[in-house]
Design a protein around this motif. Structure first.
Motif, mmCIF file in Angstrom:
data_model
loop_
_atom_site.group_PDB
_atom_site.id
_atom_site.type_symbol
_atom_site.label_atom_id
_atom_site.label_comp_id
_atom_site.label_asym_id
_atom_site.label_seq_id
_atom_site.Cartn_x
_atom_site.Cartn_y
_atom_site.Cartn_z
ATOM 1 N N GLN A 1 3.824 16.053 -1.802
ATOM 2 C CA GLN A 1 3.754 14.750 -2.466
ATOM 3 C C GLN A 1 5.058 13.980 -2.304
ATOM 4 O OE1 GLN A 1 2.330 14.735 -6.550
ATOM 5 N NE2 GLN A 1 0.985 16.465 -6.158
ATOM 6 N N THR A 2 6.186 14.686 -2.404
ATOM 7 C CA THR A 2 7.492 14.038 -2.252
ATOM 8 C C THR A 2 7.655 13.493 -0.840
ATOM 9 O OG1 THR A 2 8.481 15.515 -3.905
ATOM 10 C CG2 THR A 2 9.992 14.381 -2.408
ATOM 11 N N ALA A 3 7.331 14.316 0.170
ATOM 12 C CA ALA A 3 7.476 13.889 1.564
ATOM 13 C C ALA A 3 6.609 12.672 1.864
ATOM 14 C CB ALA A 3 7.128 15.040 2.501
ATOM 15 N N ARG A 4 5.376 12.696 1.378
ATOM 16 C CA ARG A 4 4.460 11.586 1.674
ATOM 17 C C ARG A 4 4.820 10.327 0.881
ATOM 18 N NH1 ARG A 4 0.976 13.599 5.246
ATOM 19 N NH2 ARG A 4 0.916 15.874 5.287
ATOM 20 N N SER A 5 5.408 10.515 -0.285
ATOM 21 C CA SER A 5 5.908 9.361 -1.046
ATOM 22 C C SER A 5 7.091 8.735 -0.327
ATOM 23 C CB SER A 5 6.315 9.790 -2.455
ATOM 24 O OG SER A 5 5.198 10.250 -3.189
ATOM 25 N N LEU A 6 7.980 9.573 0.207
ATOM 26 C CA LEU A 6 9.104 9.062 0.997
ATOM 27 C C LEU A 6 8.593 8.305 2.225
ATOM 28 C CD1 LEU A 6 11.546 12.130 0.949
ATOM 29 C CD2 LEU A 6 11.825 9.980 -0.292
ATOM 30 N N GLN A 7 7.598 8.876 2.888
ATOM 31 C CA GLN A 7 7.004 8.237 4.070
ATOM 32 C C GLN A 7 6.501 6.832 3.732
ATOM 33 O OE1 GLN A 7 3.123 9.779 5.203
ATOM 34 N NE2 GLN A 7 3.639 9.601 7.387
ATOM 35 N N THR A 8 5.749 6.733 2.634
ATOM 36 C CA THR A 8 5.176 5.450 2.220
ATOM 37 C C THR A 8 6.255 4.423 1.919
ATOM 38 O OG1 THR A 8 3.220 6.531 1.299
ATOM 39 C CG2 THR A 8 3.716 4.331 0.481
ATOM 40 N N VAL A 9 7.233 4.822 1.110
ATOM 41 C CA VAL A 9 8.256 3.871 0.653
ATOM 42 C C VAL A 9 9.220 3.488 1.774
ATOM 43 C CG1 VAL A 9 10.141 3.488 -0.978
ATOM 44 C CG2 VAL A 9 8.073 4.667 -1.732
ATOM 45 N N MET A 10 9.618 4.446 2.604
ATOM 46 C CA MET A 10 10.557 4.130 3.677
ATOM 47 C C MET A 10 9.967 3.122 4.658
ATOM 48 S SD MET A 10 12.280 7.874 4.362
ATOM 49 C CE MET A 10 13.868 7.449 5.058
ATOM 50 N N GLN A 11 8.676 3.236 4.908
ATOM 51 C CA GLN A 11 8.011 2.285 5.811
ATOM 52 C C GLN A 11 7.779 0.943 5.119
ATOM 53 O OE1 GLN A 11 5.654 5.399 8.783
ATOM 54 N NE2 GLN A 11 4.546 4.558 7.049
#
Length: 314
Positions: free
Chosen positions: A37-47
């Protein structure tokens, strides 16, 4: 005409967002859990926030993140575009698995979030309160099975501390470790374990849907919006907070490390990340640079002491 065309191209180029880097983030666990969940949240926000034009997430589960950690460290030396998420669970897993690869073999960037533990039972369970669960634990420690994350991780540590606080030998607990949040949740919902323990966010939707009964949370004070007493209110003198971090590859130059850290400083302040924290119920415990490295050393030392106390490390 030619000059006008070139000027237009140049203007268009400088109008494009200046992305720092394309990143690949390893979640060293199966899909569905906190690291994923953390990795995919980072993915979403960074993009979304224009920090990176392209972010990929890779899952490498096993052994409390130590399999992924070893792969990450060996394959990405000097690569400033490679990241891995981890945290308190990984600290414990490194110690209990006697992993030859540790967090000293990567470049710590920042602590990102904190999350308290939640203790749940299936809605059909005859256990109505934390007091009921502790009574069963005292009567026969082995008869109470606890489903949670990897051995030696935050969930396991919390169960050991609960047992100790209840006057039960922590080495007698019946802890069932799962490599991913999805697997643990299925076992808890299916009644394959007596109780489940993990971050509240991993149980929230099932609690709200009436499938799970939330007995207590491991915070010092009640959590806003969460209808459950603390362990301390329930007569169990325990407070535990899980935390999650991001690290970069080993062998980076100081300039590369500074550039990655700058991206996460930007992310931590962004509206998109603040919204994720609110949605997930994660506490903002952002800490970067030398301050984080110093705190990490303290956490490793303290965790080793706890694991020795509950019989997981000699």
């Amino acid at each position: 005409m030619k000059h006008t065309f070139l000027a237009t191209l140049f203007a268009a180029a400088i109008a494009l967002p200046a992305y720092s880097a394309d990143y690949t983030i390893m979640a060293p666990a199966a899909p569905g859990g906190g690291w994923d969940q953390t990795a995919r949240s980072l993915q979403t926000v960074m993009q979304k926030e224009g920090i990176s034009g392209n972010v990929q997430v890779q899952n490498v589960p096993g052994a409390g993140g130590t399999i992924g950690l070893a792969q990450f460290a060996s394959q990405n030396s000097g690569n400033p575009n490679a990241l891995i998420v981890g945290g308190y669970v990984m600290v414990g897993a490194i110690l209990t698995n006697q992993s030859p690869v540790t967090l000293k073999d990567v470049t710590p960037i920042a602590r990102l979030t904190g999350e308290y533990e939640a203790i749940v039972v299936p809605a059909s369970s005859d256990i109505k309160t934390m007091g009921d669960l502790v009574a069963k634990l005292k009567a026969d420690p082995g008869s109470v099975s606890w489903g949670g994350g990897s051995a030696g991780g935050t969930d396991h540590i919390a169960v050991g501390l609960i047992a100790k606080a209840a006057g039960v030998d922590p080495t007698k607990i019946n802890y069932v470790a799962f490599s991913g949040g999805g697997e643990a949740l299925a076992a808890i919902l299916g009644g394959q374990v007596t109780a489940g323990i993990s971050g509240y966010g991993e149980f929230e939707s099932q609690v709200k849907a009436g499938q799970l009964r939330l007995l207590a949370v491991s915070s010092d004070k009640r959590i806003d919006g969460v209808d459950a007493p603390t362990l301390k209110e329930s007569g169990v003198d325990v407070s535990v907070q899980n935390w999650r971090m991001v690290a970069a590859a080993p062998g980076l130059t100081p300039e590369q490390t500074a550039a990655v850290t700058a991206d996460f400083d930007k992310l931590s302040k962004s509206a998109g990340w603040q919204e994720i924290l609110k949605t997930k119920g994660w506490a903002d415990t952002y800490l970067a640079g030398d301050a984080f490295k110093a705190q990490l050393e303290k956490d490793v030392s303290a965790t080793e002491g706890i694991l020795k106390e509950i019989g997981l490390v000699k």
